[in-house]
Design a protein around this motif. Structure first.
Motif, PDB file in Angstrom:
ATOM      1  N   TYR A 195       0.839  -1.206   0.000  1.00 44.11           N
ATOM      2  CA  TYR A 195       0.000   0.000   0.000  1.00 44.11           C
ATOM      3  C   TYR A 195       0.872   1.253   0.000  1.00 44.11           C
ATOM      4  CZ  TYR A 195      -3.376   3.490   1.651  1.00 44.11           C
ATOM      5  OH  TYR A 195      -4.151   4.615   1.787  1.00 44.11           O
ATOM      6  N   PHE A 196       1.836   1.299   0.931  1.00 41.66           N
ATOM      7  CA  PHE A 196       2.714   2.471   1.019  1.00 41.66           C
ATOM      8  C   PHE A 196       3.473   2.699  -0.292  1.00 41.66           C
ATOM      9  CE2 PHE A 196       2.813   1.525   5.787  1.00 41.66           C
ATOM     10  CZ  PHE A 196       1.896   2.512   6.073  1.00 41.66           C
ATOM     11  N   GLU A 197       3.957   1.613  -0.874  1.00 42.83           N
ATOM     12  CA  GLU A 197       4.741   1.749  -2.110  1.00 42.83           C
ATOM     13  C   GLU A 197       3.874   2.203  -3.270  1.00 42.83           C
ATOM     14  OE1 GLU A 197       6.495  -2.063  -2.584  1.00 42.83           O
ATOM     15  OE2 GLU A 197       8.151  -1.691  -1.174  1.00 42.83           O
ATOM     16  N   GLN A 198       2.614   1.728  -3.322  1.00 40.10           N
ATOM     17  CA  GLN A 198       1.733   2.100  -4.430  1.00 40.10           C
ATOM     18  C   GLN A 198       1.356   3.574  -4.398  1.00 40.10           C
ATOM     19  OE1 GLN A 198      -1.535  -0.645  -4.150  1.00 40.10           O
ATOM     20  NE2 GLN A 198      -0.471  -2.240  -5.369  1.00 40.10           N
ATOM     21  N   VAL A 199       1.224   4.150  -3.185  1.00 40.03           N
ATOM     22  CA  VAL A 199       0.869   5.579  -3.097  1.00 40.03           C
ATOM     23  C   VAL A 199       2.113   6.456  -3.056  1.00 40.03           C
ATOM     24  CG1 VAL A 199      -1.319   5.074  -1.976  1.00 40.03           C
ATOM     25  CG2 VAL A 199       0.709   5.488  -0.570  1.00 40.03           C
ATOM     26  N   GLY A 200       3.304   5.835  -3.059  1.00 36.09           N
ATOM     27  CA  GLY A 200       4.535   6.608  -3.125  1.00 36.09           C
ATOM     28  C   GLY A 200       5.090   7.047  -1.799  1.00 36.09           C
ATOM     29  N   LEU A 201       4.685   6.427  -0.686  1.00 34.15           N
ATOM     30  CA  LEU A 201       5.215   6.787   0.629  1.00 34.15           C
ATOM     31  C   LEU A 201       6.480   5.988   0.919  1.00 34.15           C
ATOM     32  CD1 LEU A 201       1.878   6.900   2.656  1.00 34.15           C
ATOM     33  CD2 LEU A 201       3.208   8.837   1.787  1.00 34.15           C
ATOM     34  N   ARG A 202       7.401   6.604   1.617  1.00 33.36           N
ATOM     35  CA  ARG A 202       8.643   5.937   1.972  1.00 33.36           C
ATOM     36  C   ARG A 202       8.379   4.874   3.029  1.00 33.36           C
ATOM     37  NH1 ARG A 202      12.739  10.146   3.998  1.00 33.36           N
ATOM     38  NH2 ARG A 202      13.988   8.247   4.203  1.00 33.36           N
ATOM     39  N   VAL A 203       8.957   3.719   2.833  1.00 33.51           N
ATOM     40  CA  VAL A 203       8.771   2.599   3.741  1.00 33.51           C
ATOM     41  C   VAL A 203      10.107   2.293   4.396  1.00 33.51           C
ATOM     42  CG1 VAL A 203       7.961   0.224   3.968  1.00 33.51           C
ATOM     43  CG2 VAL A 203       6.980   1.716   2.226  1.00 33.51           C
ATOM     44  N   LEU A 204      10.044   1.978   5.657  1.00 33.33           N
ATOM     45  CA  LEU A 204      11.261   1.649   6.393  1.00 33.33           C
ATOM     46  C   LEU A 204      11.931   0.442   5.743  1.00 33.33           C
ATOM     47  CD1 LEU A 204      13.036   2.255   8.880  1.00 33.33           C
ATOM     48  CD2 LEU A 204      11.660   0.580  10.140  1.00 33.33           C
ATOM     49  N   GLU A 205      13.190   0.626   5.370  1.00 29.51           N
ATOM     50  CA  GLU A 205      13.921  -0.444   4.692  1.00 29.51           C
ATOM     51  C   GLU A 205      14.182  -1.588   5.650  1.00 29.51           C
ATOM     52  OE1 GLU A 205      14.790  -0.831   1.640  1.00 29.51           O
ATOM     53  OE2 GLU A 205      14.121   1.108   0.877  1.00 29.51           O
ATOM     54  N   GLN A 206      13.957  -2.797   5.158  1.00 35.64           N
ATOM     55  CA  GLN A 206      14.273  -3.992   5.925  1.00 35.64           C
ATOM     56  C   GLN A 206      15.419  -4.719   5.231  1.00 35.64           C
ATOM     57  OE1 GLN A 206      10.715  -6.286   6.215  1.00 35.64           O
ATOM     58  NE2 GLN A 206       9.690  -4.863   7.600  1.00 35.64           N
ATOM     59  N   LYS A 207      16.275  -5.246   6.034  1.00 32.46           N
ATOM     60  CA  LYS A 207      17.437  -5.923   5.466  1.00 32.46           C
ATOM     61  C   LYS A 207      16.997  -7.144   4.666  1.00 32.46           C
ATOM     62  CE  LYS A 207      20.858  -4.481   8.865  1.00 32.46           C
ATOM     63  NZ  LYS A 207      21.880  -4.923   9.842  1.00 32.46           N
ATOM     64  N   GLN A 208      17.430  -7.173   3.420  1.00 22.80           N
ATOM     65  CA  GLN A 208      17.128  -8.299   2.544  1.00 22.80           C
ATOM     66  C   GLN A 208      18.425  -8.832   1.947  1.00 22.80           C
ATOM     67  OE1 GLN A 208      14.520  -6.637  -0.375  1.00 22.80           O
ATOM     68  NE2 GLN A 208      12.685  -6.963   0.871  1.00 22.80           N
ATOM     69  N   ARG A 209      18.361 -10.069   1.562  1.00 22.77           N
ATOM     70  CA  ARG A 209      19.515 -10.624   0.867  1.00 22.77           C
ATOM     71  C   ARG A 209      19.682  -9.914  -0.474  1.00 22.77           C
ATOM     72  NH1 ARG A 209      18.798 -16.972   0.795  1.00 22.77           N
ATOM     73  NH2 ARG A 209      16.678 -16.314   0.221  1.00 22.77           N
ATOM     74  N   PRO A 210      20.914  -9.653  -0.879  1.00 23.90           N
ATOM     75  CA  PRO A 210      21.143  -8.880  -2.120  1.00 23.90           C
ATOM     76  C   PRO A 210      20.447  -9.486  -3.330  1.00 23.90           C
ATOM     77  CG  PRO A 210      23.186  -9.120  -0.890  1.00 23.90           C
ATOM     78  CD  PRO A 210      22.171  -9.963  -0.194  1.00 23.90           C
ATOM     79  N   ILE A 211      20.457 -10.807  -3.434  1.00 21.15           N
ATOM     80  CA  ILE A 211      19.862 -11.428  -4.608  1.00 21.15           C
ATOM     81  C   ILE A 211      18.359 -11.207  -4.648  1.00 21.15           C
ATOM     82  CG2 ILE A 211      19.648 -13.657  -3.425  1.00 21.15           C
ATOM     83  CD1 ILE A 211      20.324 -13.041  -7.182  1.00 21.15           C
ATOM     84  N   VAL A 212      17.702 -11.244  -3.448  1.00 21.51           N
ATOM     85  CA  VAL A 212      16.255 -11.004  -3.389  1.00 21.51           C
ATOM     86  C   VAL A 212      15.946  -9.568  -3.764  1.00 21.51           C
ATOM     87  CG1 VAL A 212      14.245 -10.982  -1.868  1.00 21.51           C
ATOM     88  CG2 VAL A 212      15.962 -12.805  -1.658  1.00 21.51           C
ATOM     89  N   LYS A 213      16.778  -8.657  -3.284  1.00 26.81           N
ATOM     90  CA  LYS A 213      16.569  -7.244  -3.571  1.00 26.81           C
ATOM     91  C   LYS A 213      16.726  -6.958  -5.065  1.00 26.81           C
ATOM     92  CE  LYS A 213      18.011  -2.725  -1.837  1.00 26.81           C
ATOM     93  NZ  LYS A 213      18.935  -2.027  -0.928  1.00 26.81           N
ATOM     94  N   ILE A 214      17.729  -7.575  -5.658  1.00 27.64           N
ATOM     95  CA  ILE A 214      17.979  -7.356  -7.090  1.00 27.64           C
ATOM     96  C   ILE A 214      16.830  -7.907  -7.921  1.00 27.64           C
ATOM     97  CG2 ILE A 214      19.475  -8.012  -9.010  1.00 27.64           C
ATOM     98  CD1 ILE A 214      21.825  -7.931  -7.034  1.00 27.64           C
ATOM     99  N   LEU A 215      16.393  -9.125  -7.588  1.00 27.67           N
ATOM    100  CA  LEU A 215      15.303  -9.740  -8.344  1.00 27.67           C
ATOM    101  C   LEU A 215      14.011  -8.944  -8.195  1.00 27.67           C
ATOM    102  CD1 LEU A 215      15.938 -13.531  -7.608  1.00 27.67           C
ATOM    103  CD2 LEU A 215      16.371 -12.297  -9.736  1.00 27.67           C
ATOM    104  N   ARG A 216      13.766  -8.426  -6.985  1.00 26.37           N
ATOM    105  CA  ARG A 216      12.543  -7.644  -6.761  1.00 26.37           C
ATOM    106  C   ARG A 216      12.575  -6.346  -7.562  1.00 26.37           C
ATOM    107  NH1 ARG A 216      10.364  -5.336  -0.960  1.00 26.37           N
ATOM    108  NH2 ARG A 216       8.342  -4.591  -1.721  1.00 26.37           N
ATOM    109  N   THR A 217      13.718  -5.672  -7.543  1.00 29.71           N
ATOM    110  CA  THR A 217      13.847  -4.426  -8.305  1.00 29.71           C
ATOM    111  C   THR A 217      13.705  -4.682  -9.800  1.00 29.71           C
ATOM    112  OG1 THR A 217      15.346  -3.581  -6.606  1.00 29.71           O
ATOM    113  CG2 THR A 217      15.339  -2.444  -8.727  1.00 29.71           C
ATOM    114  N   LEU A 218      14.317  -5.779 -10.275  1.00 36.08           N
ATOM    115  CA  LEU A 218      14.223  -6.123 -11.690  1.00 36.08           C
ATOM    116  C   LEU A 218      12.785  -6.436 -12.081  1.00 36.08           C
ATOM    117  CD1 LEU A 218      15.741  -6.653 -14.337  1.00 36.08           C
ATOM    118  CD2 LEU A 218      16.069  -9.016 -13.596  1.00 36.08           C
TER     119      LEU A 218
END
Length: 524
Positions: A70-93
């Motif tokens: 919800y926060f991401e869809q309306v453009g609000l900043r969300v507290l970053e949670q530590k993720q594994r680099p590969i998960v973060k890369i795949l999600r961004t891609l």
């Protein structure tokens, strides 16, 4: 500063508290996941407007995944949670490929240099795609040139010096090539017939039936000759009286014949006299038989008893003849033997009699003087010492010679290995007085040979250096020309053998007027 809103807090309360937060304060806000705030994105957009208007530094903490979404869809900043680099890369891609709007909102909210880098790359990629599309629809042409090749025979008096020669500098000023010495051992074999052979022949015998289709009677003497098709001669031991016959019915007469010792060519008949049943013979000196074949004889049984026995004795003369023939064969065939037996790859042997040293180590003859034999076999054990050069050294020397004499605009294309030849009739040699890296007592170990060497080369214009500027000149001249005009223009260059023109996908009969759309290539 941290704020938490429970599910009982009103949306009005949340908005009013946000309006009271100082702009320089960093705030972390958590909203209960069951709050009505998450039922409609309108509340999130109102919060986003307040944050943007008052330039607040607020980050929201997501309790569950749908809160984060919800926060991401309306453009609000969300507290970053530590993720594994590969998960973060795949999600961004995944966001970049399948939800570009959300990807851009998140990137913009982070307000990092990466934002500007991504936007810049997107602009560059877009412009590149646009340029590719334009190139696809713009006319283009590729002109491929086949260089002309000239064949030339080269003859040079190379100096061939022994491998390992020390102090070469200052002694040999001309182009020189090192040679090496080699040796092979070979055994010749030869057989001859002994000189005093005696042949004992046993004649064959058999019965024939004589047929006569003439109206004449023939009375023949003893030893009348009957001839077979291969020249074998048979004779009758007794007189013969052949009765007259008729054209439609031949007379018949049985006669016993014996093979002669020699045939018409003077060769012993022996076992060849054992002719098979059905073999036909004619009577010599009777034209009705020998020429007209109206009288003939036919074997009615297999002839038997024919044989030849040869007797001979080995003499001193036979030994001498065989030795001489073996010696002559060694010297007559030494060049062919060396050529055949020399197996080293990428090397060339000098096939000249003065450069091949022959040593007959031993001659062995099977058969002593006085032995009973009709043939004599002998062996000659021989060693050959010869000179050879490495093919690479030869080619390097010719390449150096060509480079030194050809114009800057010409380059060597290839050297024909099959054209290599040595003019041995002009061979000269000199004795070198110098030190060697090792002992060498074989032929040519201290000799310098001056030997004219011939080879055919292919050379042509050097388009890589293109001193005359032919390639840019062609590009300037052919722009806007038709294909036939272009080919005619290219043919005026003696440096070019032929050309081909490719007008790309859309074809046509005229080259582009834009010179950058014309590519001139040289076929290797």
């Amino acid at each position: 500063m941290k704020l938490f809103f429970s599910k009982t807090d009103s949306i009005y309360k949340i908005l009013k508290i946000l309006e009271k937060i100082p702009s320089n304060k960093q705030v972390e806000i958590a909203i209960d996941s069951e709050h009505a705030f998450f039922d409609n994105q309108r509340w999130g957009r109102q919060v986003q407007e307040i944050i943007n208007t008052r330039q607040l530094n607020i980050v929201f903490k997501a309790e569950k995944n749908f809160n984060r979404t919800y926060f991401e869809q309306v453009g609000l900043r969300v507290l970053e949670q530590k993720q594994r680099p590969i998960v973060k890369i795949l999600r961004t891609l995944g966001l970049f490929l399948f939800d570009s709007k959300r990807f851009h909102l998140l990137t913009q909210n982070k307000q990092q240099y990466l934002t500007y880098l991504i936007f810049g790359l997107e602009v560059v990629v877009g412009l590149a795609l646009l340029w590719v599309v334009l190139l696809f629809f713009m006319p283009s042409a590729t002109v491929t040139l086949l260089p002309a090749q000239n064949s030339e025979d080269i003859i040079y008096n190379f100096r061939y010096y022994p491998q390992g020669f020390q102090g070469l500098s200052g002694v040999i000023r001309q182009l020189s090539i090192p040679y090496q010495t080699g040796s092979i051992r070979y055994q010749y074999q030869m057989s001859i017939s002994t000189d005093n052979i005696h042949h004992i022949s046993n004649p064959s015998e058999g019965t024939v039936k004589i047929y006569n289709r003439t109206p004449n009677k023939f009375d023949l003497l003893a030893n009348t000759k009957f001839i077979a098709s291969d020249g074998t001669i048979f004779v009758s031991r007794e007189p013969i009286s052949i009765p007259a016959g008729a054209p439609d019915k031949a007379s018949e007469l049985k006669v016993k014949l014996t093979a002669s010792e020699y045939d018409e060519a003077g060769n012993l008949i022996g076992v060849r006299g054992n002719i098979a049943r059905g073999s036909k013979l004619t009577i010599k000196n009777i034209k009705e038989s020998y020429l007209l074949t109206k009288i003939w004889a036919e074997a009615i049984e297999d002839f038997k008893g024919g044989s030849t026995t040869s007797l001979g004795i080995v003499s001193e003369k036979d030994h001498a003849i065989l030795r001489q023939k073996l010696t002559d064969s060694v010297y007559q065939n030494k060049l062919a033997t060396v050529k055949q037996q020399f197996q080293q790859k990428n090397a060339v042997v000098f096939l000249s009699s003065p450069l091949v040293k022959t040593t007959i180590e031993n001659i062995i003859i099977d058969g002593k003087i006085g032995d009973k034999a009709t043939s004599l076999k002998g062996y000659a054990q021989v060693s050959f010492s010869f000179l050879y050069v490495n093919w690479e050294d030869l080619m390097n020397a010719f390449s150096e010679y060509v480079r030194a004499r050809q114009a800057d605009s010409i380059h060597l294309i290839s050297i024909d290995p099959n054209s290599l030849s040595f003019l041995y009739e002009n061979l000269k040699s000199e004795t070198l007085v110098a030190q060697f890296s090792g002992e060498n007592s074989q032929i040519g170990s201290n000799a310098l040979y001056i030997l004219p060497t011939k080879v055919s080369i292919l050379q042509g214009y050097d388009f890589k250096r293109d001193i005359k500027g032919i390639l840019p000149s062609i590009k300037n001249l052919v722009s806007g020309k038709t294909v036939s005009e272009t080919q005619k223009l290219i043919q005026s260059y003696p440096e070019i053998s032929s050309s081909s023109i490719d007008l790309g996908l859309f074809g046509g009969d005229r080259l582009p007027t834009v010179k950058s759309r014309i590519s001139v290539k040289v076929s290797e």
